[in-house]
Design a protein around this motif. Structure first.
Motif, PDB file in Angstrom:
ATOM      1  N   GLY A   1      36.910  46.689  42.927  1.00  0.00           N
ATOM      2  CA  GLY A   1      37.244  45.370  43.457  1.00  0.00           C
ATOM      3  C   GLY A   1      37.782  44.423  42.394  1.00  0.00           C
ATOM      4  N   PHE A   2      37.266  44.542  41.185  1.00  0.00           N
ATOM      5  CA  PHE A   2      37.728  43.668  40.101  1.00  0.00           C
ATOM      6  C   PHE A   2      39.195  43.930  39.771  1.00  0.00           C
ATOM      7  CE2 PHE A   2      38.383  42.304  35.765  1.00  0.00           C
ATOM      8  CZ  PHE A   2      37.723  41.085  35.719  1.00  0.00           C
ATOM      9  N   GLY A   3      39.598  45.177  39.725  1.00  0.00           N
ATOM     10  CA  GLY A   3      40.978  45.509  39.390  1.00  0.00           C
ATOM     11  C   GLY A   3      41.929  45.419  40.562  1.00  0.00           C
ATOM     12  N   PHE A   4      41.397  45.267  41.777  1.00  0.00           N
ATOM     13  CA  PHE A   4      42.231  45.273  42.988  1.00  0.00           C
ATOM     14  C   PHE A   4      43.325  44.200  42.990  1.00  0.00           C
ATOM     15  CE2 PHE A   4      43.127  44.080  47.374  1.00  0.00           C
ATOM     16  CZ  PHE A   4      43.507  45.304  47.911  1.00  0.00           C
ATOM     17  N   PRO A   5      43.009  42.920  42.734  1.00  0.00           N
ATOM     18  CA  PRO A   5      44.085  41.913  42.792  1.00  0.00           C
ATOM     19  C   PRO A   5      45.209  42.169  41.796  1.00  0.00           C
ATOM     20  CG  PRO A   5      41.937  40.848  42.724  1.00  0.00           C
ATOM     21  CD  PRO A   5      41.706  42.301  42.473  1.00  0.00           C
ATOM     22  N   LEU A   6      44.846  42.560  40.589  1.00  0.00           N
ATOM     23  CA  LEU A   6      45.872  42.833  39.580  1.00  0.00           C
ATOM     24  C   LEU A   6      46.694  44.061  39.957  1.00  0.00           C
ATOM     25  CD1 LEU A   6      47.012  41.888  36.897  1.00  0.00           C
ATOM     26  CD2 LEU A   6      45.270  43.243  35.743  1.00  0.00           C
ATOM     27  N   ALA A   7      46.044  45.060  40.538  1.00  0.00           N
ATOM     28  CA  ALA A   7      46.766  46.260  40.970  1.00  0.00           C
ATOM     29  C   ALA A   7      47.708  45.946  42.128  1.00  0.00           C
ATOM     30  CB  ALA A   7      45.771  47.347  41.378  1.00  0.00           C
ATOM     31  N   VAL A   8      47.290  45.100  43.046  1.00  0.00           N
ATOM     32  CA  VAL A   8      48.155  44.719  44.172  1.00  0.00           C
ATOM     33  C   VAL A   8      49.386  43.992  43.651  1.00  0.00           C
ATOM     34  CG1 VAL A   8      48.324  43.145  46.156  1.00  0.00           C
ATOM     35  CG2 VAL A   8      46.382  44.666  45.948  1.00  0.00           C
ATOM     36  N   VAL A   9      49.177  43.054  42.743  1.00  0.00           N
ATOM     37  CA  VAL A   9      50.286  42.261  42.219  1.00  0.00           C
ATOM     38  C   VAL A   9      51.300  43.140  41.494  1.00  0.00           C
ATOM     39  CG1 VAL A   9      50.834  40.531  40.450  1.00  0.00           C
ATOM     40  CG2 VAL A   9      49.036  40.092  42.093  1.00  0.00           C
ATOM     41  N   THR A  10      50.805  44.105  40.720  1.00  0.00           N
ATOM     42  CA  THR A  10      51.730  44.905  39.911  1.00  0.00           C
ATOM     43  C   THR A  10      52.277  46.130  40.640  1.00  0.00           C
ATOM     44  OG1 THR A  10      49.889  46.113  38.918  1.00  0.00           O
ATOM     45  CG2 THR A  10      50.690  44.168  37.751  1.00  0.00           C
TER      46      THR A  10
ATOM     47  N   VAL B   1      44.046  36.337  32.314  1.00  0.00           N
ATOM     48  CA  VAL B   1      43.062  35.707  33.202  1.00  0.00           C
ATOM     49  C   VAL B   1      41.963  36.705  33.556  1.00  0.00           C
ATOM     50  CG1 VAL B   1      42.737  34.653  35.474  1.00  0.00           C
ATOM     51  CG2 VAL B   1      44.770  34.109  34.126  1.00  0.00           C
ATOM     52  N   PHE B   2      42.339  37.941  33.819  1.00  0.00           N
ATOM     53  CA  PHE B   2      41.353  38.966  34.151  1.00  0.00           C
ATOM     54  C   PHE B   2      40.487  39.319  32.945  1.00  0.00           C
ATOM     55  CE2 PHE B   2      43.805  39.269  37.919  1.00  0.00           C
ATOM     56  CZ  PHE B   2      42.945  39.778  38.876  1.00  0.00           C
ATOM     57  N   ILE B   3      41.049  39.248  31.753  1.00  0.00           N
ATOM     58  CA  ILE B   3      40.252  39.484  30.551  1.00  0.00           C
ATOM     59  C   ILE B   3      39.215  38.372  30.392  1.00  0.00           C
ATOM     60  CG2 ILE B   3      40.339  39.574  28.027  1.00  0.00           C
ATOM     61  CD1 ILE B   3      43.102  40.955  28.381  1.00  0.00           C
ATOM     62  N   MET B   4      39.612  37.134  30.642  1.00  0.00           N
ATOM     63  CA  MET B   4      38.652  36.026  30.568  1.00  0.00           C
ATOM     64  C   MET B   4      37.586  36.139  31.647  1.00  0.00           C
ATOM     65  SD  MET B   4      40.924  32.736  29.430  1.00  0.00           S
ATOM     66  CE  MET B   4      42.314  32.986  30.511  1.00  0.00           C
ATOM     67  N   LEU B   5      37.984  36.567  32.841  1.00  0.00           N
ATOM     68  CA  LEU B   5      37.005  36.782  33.900  1.00  0.00           C
ATOM     69  C   LEU B   5      36.028  37.894  33.530  1.00  0.00           C
ATOM     70  CD1 LEU B   5      39.247  36.524  37.086  1.00  0.00           C
ATOM     71  CD2 LEU B   5      37.446  34.947  36.389  1.00  0.00           C
ATOM     72  N   ALA B   6      36.533  38.932  32.902  1.00  0.00           N
ATOM     73  CA  ALA B   6      35.677  40.050  32.499  1.00  0.00           C
ATOM     74  C   ALA B   6      34.664  39.620  31.447  1.00  0.00           C
ATOM     75  CB  ALA B   6      36.529  41.197  31.969  1.00  0.00           C
ATOM     76  N   ILE B   7      35.063  38.716  30.577  1.00  0.00           N
ATOM     77  CA  ILE B   7      34.142  38.246  29.542  1.00  0.00           C
ATOM     78  C   ILE B   7      32.974  37.483  30.151  1.00  0.00           C
ATOM     79  CG2 ILE B   7      33.962  36.624  27.597  1.00  0.00           C
ATOM     80  CD1 ILE B   7      36.811  37.535  26.825  1.00  0.00           C
ATOM     81  N   THR B   8      33.211  36.769  31.239  1.00  0.00           N
ATOM     82  CA  THR B   8      32.143  35.980  31.857  1.00  0.00           C
ATOM     83  C   THR B   8      31.442  36.701  32.998  1.00  0.00           C
ATOM     84  OG1 THR B   8      33.707  34.936  33.383  1.00  0.00           O
ATOM     85  CG2 THR B   8      33.304  33.818  31.275  1.00  0.00           C
TER      86      THR B   8
ATOM     87  N   ALA C   1      56.860  43.011  38.186  1.00  0.00           N
ATOM     88  CA  ALA C   1      55.492  43.474  37.961  1.00  0.00           C
ATOM     89  C   ALA C   1      55.091  43.331  36.499  1.00  0.00           C
ATOM     90  CB  ALA C   1      55.342  44.925  38.410  1.00  0.00           C
ATOM     91  N   TYR C   2      56.015  43.624  35.576  1.00  0.00           N
ATOM     92  CA  TYR C   2      55.716  43.460  34.151  1.00  0.00           C
ATOM     93  C   TYR C   2      55.412  41.999  33.825  1.00  0.00           C
ATOM     94  CZ  TYR C   2      57.738  48.136  33.604  1.00  0.00           C
ATOM     95  OH  TYR C   2      58.004  49.475  33.706  1.00  0.00           O
ATOM     96  N   GLY C   3      56.209  41.110  34.369  1.00  0.00           N
ATOM     97  CA  GLY C   3      55.987  39.680  34.137  1.00  0.00           C
ATOM     98  C   GLY C   3      54.687  39.198  34.755  1.00  0.00           C
ATOM     99  N   LEU C   4      54.413  39.642  35.975  1.00  0.00           N
ATOM    100  CA  LEU C   4      53.170  39.237  36.632  1.00  0.00           C
ATOM    101  C   LEU C   4      51.947  39.780  35.893  1.00  0.00           C
ATOM    102  CD1 LEU C   4      54.167  39.661  40.382  1.00  0.00           C
ATOM    103  CD2 LEU C   4      53.758  37.530  39.147  1.00  0.00           C
ATOM    104  N   TYR C   5      52.057  41.006  35.383  1.00  0.00           N
ATOM    105  CA  TYR C   5      50.949  41.560  34.607  1.00  0.00           C
ATOM    106  C   TYR C   5      50.727  40.750  33.334  1.00  0.00           C
ATOM    107  CZ  TYR C   5      47.969  44.743  32.048  1.00  0.00           C
ATOM    108  OH  TYR C   5      46.918  45.274  31.354  1.00  0.00           O
ATOM    109  N   ALA C   6      51.820  40.378  32.672  1.00  0.00           N
ATOM    110  CA  ALA C   6      51.709  39.592  31.440  1.00  0.00           C
ATOM    111  C   ALA C   6      51.084  38.224  31.704  1.00  0.00           C
ATOM    112  CB  ALA C   6      53.077  39.429  30.789  1.00  0.00           C
ATOM    113  N   LEU C   7      51.313  37.674  32.886  1.00  0.00           N
ATOM    114  CA  LEU C   7      50.737  36.370  33.223  1.00  0.00           C
ATOM    115  C   LEU C   7      49.289  36.465  33.698  1.00  0.00           C
ATOM    116  CD1 LEU C   7      53.729  34.701  35.095  1.00  0.00           C
ATOM    117  CD2 LEU C   7      52.811  34.089  32.848  1.00  0.00           C
ATOM    118  N   THR C   8      48.968  37.508  34.444  1.00  0.00           N
ATOM    119  CA  THR C   8      47.635  37.574  35.059  1.00  0.00           C
ATOM    120  C   THR C   8      46.609  38.377  34.267  1.00  0.00           C
ATOM    121  OG1 THR C   8      48.379  39.444  36.404  1.00  0.00           O
ATOM    122  CG2 THR C   8      48.495  37.252  37.405  1.00  0.00           C
ATOM    123  N   ALA C   9      47.031  39.299  33.418  1.00  0.00           N
ATOM    124  CA  ALA C   9      46.069  40.111  32.668  1.00  0.00           C
ATOM    125  C   ALA C   9      45.168  39.265  31.769  1.00  0.00           C
ATOM    126  CB  ALA C   9      46.793  41.184  31.863  1.00  0.00           C
TER     127      ALA C   9
END
Length: 144
Positions: A81-90, A108-115, A98-106
């Motif tokens: 579930g955590f990787g689902f939104p990023l996988a859908v976008v890319t 954010v997901f790293i910061m979410l993973a830290i918390t 997709a490369y640009g969207l990954y560069a913008l959203t990854a």
């Protein structure tokens, strides 16, 4: 002692590299299966993006790679579930977008993973499930 730590660090990075390459090969092969292949491939992409995001956190915390992968396998549904939104976008965007969207959203997901604080699957009586579905051996190497 320092030399032993360096060898352990290098061997874990080599193992991680081959694990990632193996997952990419597995994703390409799964994508060739009629009907269910793209779904299996998409699930792998979700897990891979979650693994990439949480790897920064786990690297900072320390610990061995095998214990991190075991942790991942115990909480496979959360990481799916955590990787689902990023996988859908890319996955469902044209490749350049997709490369640009990954560069913008990854990041954010790293910061979410830290918390984040993934929990293990529990039943109604709050006991940890011991069924086969509670731990999915995604990254476990087959024993020969």
């Amino acid at each position: 002692m320092r030399r032993v730590q360096q060898v352990a660090f290098i061997s874990e990075n080599i193992y991680y590299f081959f694990l990632t390459v193996g997952l990419y090969i597995q994703m390409m092969l799964a994508n060739c299966i009629p009907f269910i292949g793209p779904g299996i491939c998409f699930m792998h992409v979700c897990w891979l993006y979650a693994l990439y995001s949480f790897d920064y956190r786990w690297d900072k915390q320390g610990g061995q790679l095998l214990s991190r992968l075991h942790y991942f396998e115990e909480r496979w549904a959360y990481f799916l579930g955590f990787g689902f939104p990023l996988a859908v976008v890319t996955t469902w965007s044209p490749s350049l977008v997709a490369y640009g969207l990954y560069a913008l959203t990854a990041p954010v997901f790293i910061m979410l993973a830290i918390t984040a604080n993934p929990v293990q699957h529990v039943s109604e009586d709050r006991a940890v499930e011991s069924s086969a579905i509670s731990r999915l051996p995604i990254y476990t190497m087959p024993k020969m």
